[in-house]
Design a protein around this motif. Structure first.
Motif, mmCIF file in Angstrom:
data_model
loop_
_atom_site.group_PDB
_atom_site.id
_atom_site.type_symbol
_atom_site.label_atom_id
_atom_site.label_comp_id
_atom_site.label_asym_id
_atom_site.label_seq_id
_atom_site.Cartn_x
_atom_site.Cartn_y
_atom_site.Cartn_z
ATOM 1 N N UNK A 28 -71.642 -41.478 -55.695
ATOM 2 C CA UNK A 28 -70.666 -42.533 -54.850
ATOM 3 C C UNK A 28 -70.991 -43.865 -55.034
ATOM 4 N N UNK A 29 -70.356 -44.584 -54.488
ATOM 5 C CA UNK A 29 -70.635 -45.886 -54.161
ATOM 6 C C UNK A 29 -71.003 -46.051 -52.628
ATOM 7 N N UNK A 30 -71.609 -47.090 -52.343
ATOM 8 C CA UNK A 30 -72.127 -47.309 -50.757
ATOM 9 C C UNK A 30 -71.081 -47.369 -49.850
ATOM 10 N N UNK A 31 -69.673 -47.552 -50.259
ATOM 11 C CA UNK A 31 -68.645 -47.508 -49.314
ATOM 12 C C UNK A 31 -68.152 -46.149 -49.118
ATOM 13 N N UNK A 32 -68.437 -45.147 -49.854
ATOM 14 C CA UNK A 32 -67.981 -43.530 -49.648
ATOM 15 C C UNK A 32 -66.595 -43.744 -49.781
ATOM 16 N N UNK A 33 -65.838 -44.600 -49.946
ATOM 17 C CA UNK A 33 -64.458 -44.715 -49.854
ATOM 18 C C UNK A 33 -63.807 -44.592 -51.474
ATOM 19 N N UNK A 34 -64.529 -44.021 -52.131
ATOM 20 C CA UNK A 34 -63.933 -43.667 -53.669
ATOM 21 C C UNK A 34 -64.198 -44.896 -54.486
ATOM 22 N N UNK A 35 -63.929 -44.818 -55.762
ATOM 23 C CA UNK A 35 -64.457 -45.652 -57.103
ATOM 24 C C UNK A 35 -63.805 -45.214 -58.421
ATOM 25 N N UNK A 36 -64.712 -45.513 -59.263
ATOM 26 C CA UNK A 36 -64.578 -45.119 -60.610
ATOM 27 C C UNK A 36 -65.273 -43.717 -61.098
ATOM 28 N N UNK A 37 -65.111 -43.549 -62.259
ATOM 29 C CA UNK A 37 -65.926 -42.571 -62.602
ATOM 30 C C UNK A 37 -65.810 -41.290 -61.935
ATOM 31 N N UNK A 38 -67.176 -40.623 -61.784
ATOM 32 C CA UNK A 38 -67.111 -39.266 -61.109
ATOM 33 C C UNK A 38 -66.698 -39.464 -59.612
ATOM 34 N N UNK A 63 -71.859 -47.519 -40.746
ATOM 35 C CA UNK A 63 -70.814 -48.620 -40.815
ATOM 36 C C UNK A 63 -71.240 -49.772 -41.814
ATOM 37 N N UNK A 64 -72.398 -49.717 -42.385
ATOM 38 C CA UNK A 64 -72.899 -50.533 -43.461
ATOM 39 C C UNK A 64 -72.691 -49.987 -44.689
#
Length: 180
Positions: A28-38, A63-64
């Motif tokens: 994941x990325x830090x936002x936890x809200x989706x992104x690219x790749x896996x 929250x951060x």
């Protein structure tokens, strides 16, 4: 499988979103809200309930955003597993070059899998690809960290699910070296 004999680690080429295991690990990325790749593939395959759970985690516990090296579990939505364990790998392109941060992703994910009661786990090559880590280094860190964890006694299956021949070869080579 006895407590004194942890499960063998395995590497396969495939799509992590189709793995029939208790938990899949999301790079994941830090936002936890989706992104690219896996991350994007898992969010797309899981459907809107995964995003809703991640939004709730952001509202309440993170929250951060989820810190690099930590892990948190959610339900799996429409995936064939029970849980998604989200972990944020270090981004070498952003100057996050400490191998201990990468090792922490694997260890934290195992800890979270055991905490939720998972017996089988599938990992991607965390921090490879867009985050700029060399696949050989990721394979070494993943196999050595997971293979050396005392948490393996709680699991029946640990699988590295890899995309592409180069990634699969790197993990197979490291697994062979470890078992020699």
């Amino acid at each position: 499988m006895t407590a004194s004999q942890p499960p063998p680690l395995e590497a396969v080429a495939g799509d992590i979103t189709t793995q029939r295991v208790d938990a899949v690990v999301n790079a994941a990325n830090t936002s936890l809200l989706g992104g690219g790749g896996v991350d994007g593939a898992i969010h797309r395959a899981a459907g809107p309930s995964l995003l809703a759970e991640c939004q709730e985690l952001r509202r309440t516990r993170y929250p951060a955003g989820l810190p690099v090296g930590e892990a948190v579990a959610t339900g799996a939505g429409d995936l064939p597993c029970r849980w998604v364990i989200h972990t944020v790998g270090p981004n070498r392109r952003a100057g996050q070059t400490d191998p201990a941060m990468l090792a922490s992703c694997f260890e934290s994910s195992l800890r979270e899998a055991v905490r939720v009661g998972a017996r089988s786990v599938a990992f991607p090559a965390i921090s490879a690809g867009i985050y700029g880590w060399d696949i050989e280094e990721v394979a070494r860190m993943a196999v050595d960290t997971v293979g050396g964890s005392d948490l393996l006694d709680h699991l029946s299956t640990v699988r590295f699910v890899l995309f592409g021949r180069e990634a699969l070869a790197a993990f197979e080579s490291r697994l062979s070296a470890r078992s020699a």
